[in-house]
Enzyme design. Structure first.
Site, PDB file in Angstrom:
ATOM      1  N   LYS A 171       0.802  -1.228   0.000  1.00  0.00           N
ATOM      2  CA  LYS A 171       0.000   0.000   0.000  1.00  0.00           C
ATOM      3  C   LYS A 171       0.838   1.283   0.000  1.00  0.00           C
ATOM      4  O   LYS A 171       0.493   2.271   0.646  1.00  0.00           O
ATOM      5  CB  LYS A 171      -0.969   0.006   1.189  1.00  0.00           C
ATOM      6  CG  LYS A 171      -2.091  -0.993   1.009  1.00  0.00           C
ATOM      7  CD  LYS A 171      -3.088  -0.950   2.127  1.00  0.00           C
ATOM      8  CE  LYS A 171      -2.593  -1.677   3.344  1.00  0.00           C
ATOM      9  NZ  LYS A 171      -3.645  -1.970   4.305  1.00  0.00           N
ATOM     10  N   ASP A 206      -6.118  -5.854  10.159  1.00  0.00           N
ATOM     11  CA  ASP A 206      -7.417  -5.180  10.073  1.00  0.00           C
ATOM     12  C   ASP A 206      -8.558  -6.137   9.722  1.00  0.00           C
ATOM     13  O   ASP A 206      -9.685  -5.960  10.197  1.00  0.00           O
ATOM     14  CB  ASP A 206      -7.385  -3.993   9.103  1.00  0.00           C
ATOM     15  CG  ASP A 206      -6.888  -4.350   7.713  1.00  0.00           C
ATOM     16  OD1 ASP A 206      -6.441  -5.494   7.498  1.00  0.00           O
ATOM     17  OD2 ASP A 206      -6.929  -3.475   6.837  1.00  0.00           O
TER      18      ASP A 206
END
Length: 467
Positions: A171, A206
């Protein structure tokens, strides 16, 4: 049943050459029913490999989170969420009966921190927690430690519930002196340097947090999934199926963090186009995270930009004119795609505004705007259909096809991109039939990574106390 994209005729109010180009792109970005099945079967195969052996493409990482929440848990816990653009600091008051309250604050993570040194990043995180606790007046008295769940949304090889070594950055992060290091320990050191009474009780992915958070209120939740800047999934696995696991004592179930973004890095089954290959070639992590690069929000705008540039170069779009923004890598944001997809005005006025005012294209015809909208639609629909393959793979592996179950999904792509869930549902129906697909309930688990981390911190703290 089939809903093949390429079987539909895609026309625009332009030249025959423009219509032909759009039809060609429809076929390139299509994932046929047959291809859906091939990809789903490969997912099941890769899951088995990852559970059996270390070092597989789909890593299938044991999270050390055992058992499901009951919804009766109570107490005050901190959660820290480092995922993409923002750092979020939260304090949750768990009240039991699936109820809770939260205070939270967001801090921006600059590009300088994303590419700088890990110590600086950890110091920034510690400063942010300090300022949050000061502002909300919740620093504990009398030597009590606040327990913190650290949602760290990057591939980590966990060795305990509060220990984990960073495998690689994703990311857009490339912070130095972090890969191969124990991430919770580095953050704990930063807390100690600032004399903060905070204990990193758990490191949480997450997706694992999303699963646990939704299961706090709805115990029949079987998968936690992220469809946002990045993409990943986690689910409850029978401990006996984790063949590589050397520490099976204690619980029948453990949450597995799949790290499915790396699926098919070998390029066996994913229908990659030249536009995907260009995204990959120009990315910071070449030949890695190929599934993520076709599915997640970070990349969809860039795939669309590549397709648009290809048409511009053939004088089939914008009369061969581009713009500085459109010529720049990452210049065409996925947020633009979402807005364009929502534009139902007859002359696509919102699309015109984005292309001419925001992106800086000199002028656009209706046909140009229709073409851009269609390309974005193809890219978004393909992302949803590929996500359905992953979810379908987990359901098949767990024997849940045809049973009532909940899939908790967090992330801006799922929440905001028009009809993303509808496209997933269509693909599920093609894979398993309408009746089986209708038994799956998709739930938006907004901010699950915060609440889930707090719940896991509570679980971890209890485990540590009993040991």
């Amino acid at each position: 049943m089939t809903a093949a994209n390429s079987s539909a005729q895609h026309t625009v109010d332009g030249t025959e050459a423009q219509t032909k180009a759009i039809q060609g792109l429809a076929e390139e970005f299509d994932v046929t029913t047959e291809r859906l099945r091939i990809i789903t079967d490969q997912f099941v195969e890769e899951m088995r490999k990852g559970l059996d052996h270390e070092g597989q493409t789909v890593a299938m990482i044991p999270s050390f989170v055992t058992g499901r929440p009951t919804g009766e848990e109570v107490g005050r816990y901190l959660a820290l969420d480092l995922g993409g653009t923002n750092l979020r600091v939260c304090e949750f008051e768990l009240k039991g009966k699936g109820d809770y309250s939260v205070k939270q604050q967001k801090f921006v993570v600059s590009d300088q921190l994303k590419t700088g040194d890990m110590r600086d990043l950890c110091d920034y995180i510690a400063d942010s927690v300090d300022s949050f606790l000061t502002e909300h007046g919740t620093k504990p008295e009398g030597g009590e430690m606040l327990q913190l769940g650290y949602t760290f949304s990057f591939p980590v090889l966990q060795t305990a519930i509060n220990r984990g070594v960073l495998k690689q950055w994703t990311k857009g992060f490339s912070t130095k002196n972090a890969v191969g290091k124990d991430v919770p320990l580095l953050l704990q050191d930063a807390f100690i340097r600032r004399n903060l009474p905070v204990n990193v009780a758990a490191i949480v992915n997450d997706t694992v947090g999303t699963l646990m958070a939704y299961a706090y209120s709805y115990p029949e939740t079987i998968i936690g999934c992220i469809l946002g800047t990045g993409t990943n999934a986690s689910y409850f696995e029978q401990t006996q199926n984790i063949k590589k696991w050397s520490n099976p004592a204690g619980s029948e179930e453990m949450v597995i963090n799949m790290e499915w973004g790396a699926f098919d890095n070998e390029r066996r089954v994913l229908p990659l186009t030249m536009y995907d290959n260009k995204v990959d070639r120009q990315s910071r992590n070449v030949h890695q995270q190929l599934f993520e690069k076709m599915v997640s929000g970070m990349y969809l705008g860039e795939i669309t930009r590549n397709a648009m540039i290809h048409l511009i170069d053939q004088y089939l779009l914008f009369n061969g004119e581009s713009s500085a923004v459109l010529n720049t890598q990452w210049g065409f944001e996925t947020a633009y795609l979402t807005a364009i997809e929502k534009d139902n005005t007859p002359d696509l006025a919102e699309t015109r505004h984005i292309l001419e005012e925001t992106v800086g294209v000199p002028s656009t015809t209706l046909a140009d705007r229709q073409m851009v909208k269609k390309i974005g639609g193809f890219v978004g629909r393909r992302a949803a259909r590929l996500a359905a393959c992953g979810l379908g793979g987990v359901m098949s592996h767990c024997g849940k096809v045809g049973q009532d179950c909940i899939i908790a999904i967090d992330g801006s792509l799922y929440e905001f991109y028009p009809n993303f869930e509808g496209h997933i549902r269509d693909a599920m129906a093609e894979l398993f039939g309408q009746e089986a697909a209708s038994k799956v309930r998709f739930a938006l688990a907004r901010d699950g990574s915060g609440l889930g981390a707090a719940i896991i911190a509570m679980v971890a703290h209890k485990q540590q106390a009993t040991h």
